[in-house]
Motif scaffolding. Structure first.
Motif, mmCIF file in Angstrom:
data_model
loop_
_atom_site.group_PDB
_atom_site.id
_atom_site.type_symbol
_atom_site.label_atom_id
_atom_site.label_comp_id
_atom_site.label_asym_id
_atom_site.label_seq_id
_atom_site.Cartn_x
_atom_site.Cartn_y
_atom_site.Cartn_z
ATOM 1 N N GLY A 179 -12.585 -52.934 34.599
ATOM 2 C CA GLY A 179 -12.433 -52.244 33.327
ATOM 3 C C GLY A 179 -11.026 -52.378 32.752
ATOM 4 N N LEU A 180 -10.022 -52.215 33.613
ATOM 5 C CA LEU A 180 -8.635 -52.321 33.142
ATOM 6 C C LEU A 180 -8.311 -53.747 32.690
ATOM 7 C CD1 LEU A 180 -6.834 -50.140 35.849
ATOM 8 C CD2 LEU A 180 -7.261 -49.548 33.462
ATOM 9 N N GLY A 182 -10.486 -56.018 31.814
ATOM 10 C CA GLY A 182 -11.293 -56.311 30.637
ATOM 11 C C GLY A 182 -10.643 -55.792 29.373
ATOM 12 N N PHE A 183 -10.077 -54.587 29.448
ATOM 13 C CA PHE A 183 -9.377 -54.025 28.292
ATOM 14 C C PHE A 183 -8.171 -54.892 27.921
ATOM 15 C CE2 PHE A 183 -6.144 -51.076 26.554
ATOM 16 C CZ PHE A 183 -6.832 -50.654 25.431
ATOM 17 N N ALA A 184 -7.459 -55.370 28.947
ATOM 18 C CA ALA A 184 -6.309 -56.243 28.683
ATOM 19 C C ALA A 184 -6.748 -57.552 28.033
ATOM 20 C CB ALA A 184 -5.560 -56.516 29.985
ATOM 21 N N VAL A 186 -9.393 -58.011 26.152
ATOM 22 C CA VAL A 186 -9.761 -57.733 24.764
ATOM 23 C C VAL A 186 -8.509 -57.728 23.885
ATOM 24 C CG1 VAL A 186 -10.642 -55.937 23.215
ATOM 25 C CG2 VAL A 186 -11.886 -56.490 25.303
ATOM 26 N N ILE A 187 -7.432 -57.179 24.405
ATOM 27 C CA ILE A 187 -6.175 -57.164 23.647
ATOM 28 C C ILE A 187 -5.650 -58.579 23.441
ATOM 29 C CG2 ILE A 187 -3.764 -56.408 23.709
ATOM 30 C CD1 ILE A 187 -4.666 -53.915 25.175
ATOM 31 N N LEU A 282 -16.297 -60.119 26.320
ATOM 32 C CA LEU A 282 -14.941 -59.598 26.101
ATOM 33 C C LEU A 282 -14.238 -60.364 24.987
ATOM 34 C CD1 LEU A 282 -13.697 -59.038 29.767
ATOM 35 C CD2 LEU A 282 -14.446 -57.310 28.132
ATOM 36 N N LEU A 285 -15.777 -59.285 21.723
ATOM 37 C CA LEU A 285 -15.385 -57.924 21.362
ATOM 38 C C LEU A 285 -13.964 -57.902 20.804
ATOM 39 C CD1 LEU A 285 -16.067 -54.913 21.363
ATOM 40 C CD2 LEU A 285 -15.158 -54.784 23.708
ATOM 41 N N GLY A 286 -13.057 -58.615 21.461
ATOM 42 C CA GLY A 286 -11.691 -58.667 20.942
ATOM 43 C C GLY A 286 -11.636 -59.303 19.569
#
Length: 298
Positions: A179-180, A182-184, A186-187, A282, A285-286
């Motif tokens: 999750g962490l 994946g968030f990175a 996306v950024i 991902l 989404l980004g």
């Protein structure tokens, strides 16, 4: 339908052209995504292999049913019928009391058993459930304890409980890491698409003057992000495969010290598709967030 398909094919072509036009940037982005995803992907794969290795070393967990000493042939047949009717069981075997005595003698307890006047062992059934879920063992054990002429039910599931607890903890940690990261990722895609939009501001403005709609303009960016993510997923698979190849020898040597034959396995087709699809999602989404955030201002 044909027009919709044509528009997407055209958008894919534009996205591929942009990827090829900047090979170094595409390669670096794919490496960033791939290396990041290889950490949770490799961790999850390692947990599955550890579980397989533990089962190979410890053996398959079983349930043993010990019968009353006065259980007759009719009671034995009735219990066997109950066992056969249970779909949760993969296999079973009947261990007569004489065979159980011979097994103990072969294990080195002959001197102790030789002083006994009679065989103290009861007849027994040894069961192998299809699933190694500790809750299933407990449920089956509670049910079997209520059967007539059953003196004792013994579970070989203590190590299974510990293994499931450790694997559950490991999987939770891997999911948090995924999750962490994946968030990175996306950024990362968000910033990449933002730079693409800023670079092509004039081209986008001209397209709007010629009547291009927002979905028409957004579509290539969506595909760019998705394809970039998919490339990163392929890099992740390659990284995991290299890791498996590098660790295969040491892991096999470790398993051999425990008397087990074990080969470290890589991700199967389903897991590979999940990794690539997750990476593509991902990226998409980004790109979607970036397009909706920055395209309105162009």
């Amino acid at each position: 339908m044909i027009n919709w398909l044509y528009l997407h094919v055209r958008a894919i072509g534009q996205a591929l052209h942009r990827l090829v036009a900047q090979p170094l940037g595409t390669l670096l982005s794919a490496l960033v995504v791939g290396i990041a995803l290889s950490l949770p992907g490799g961790g999850y794969l390692l947990l599955d292999n550890v579980a397989s290795l533990a089962r190979g070393v410890s053996g398959t967990p079983e349930i043993s049913i010990f019968l009353d000493m006065d259980a007759g042939a009719a009671e034995l047949a009735a219990i066997e019928q109950r066992i056969k009717a249970m779909p949760e069981l993969a296999s079973y075997r009947f261990v007569p009391r004489d065979e159980g005595l011979r097994q103990l003698e072969a294990a080195g307890l002959g001197d102790v058993l030789g002083g006994l006047k009679a065989n103290p062992l009861p007849d027994a059934f040894v069961l192998a459930p299809r699933d190694e879920d500790p809750a299933l063992f407990e449920r089956l054990s509670a049910e079997m304890r209520g059967w007539p002429k059953v003196a004792h039910v013994q579970l070989d599931s203590a190590w299974v409980k510990r293994l499931h607890a450790l694997l559950g903890l490991g999987r939770s940690a891997v999911l948090m890491l995924a999750g962490l990261l994946g968030f990175a990722l996306v950024i990362v895609t968000f910033n990449t698409i933002r730079l693409q939009i800023l670079t092509q501001r004039q081209e986008i403005a001209v397209s709007r003057l010629l009547g291009a709609t927002d979905p028409f303009i957004r579509r290539p960016f969506y595909w760019f992000g998705g394809l970039q993510g998919a490339l990163g997923g392929l890099v992740a698979l390659g990284t995991i495969a290299l890791g498996v190849r590098a660790l295969a020898g040491p892991v096999a040597a470790l398993a051999e010290t425990y008397g087990a034959v074990f080969a470290l396995s890589g991700p199967d087709l389903r897991a590979s598709l999940v990794i690539v699809a997750f990476a593509a999602f991902l990226g998409w989404l980004g790109a979607a967030i970036s397009v909706r955030r920055h395209l309105a201002g162009t």
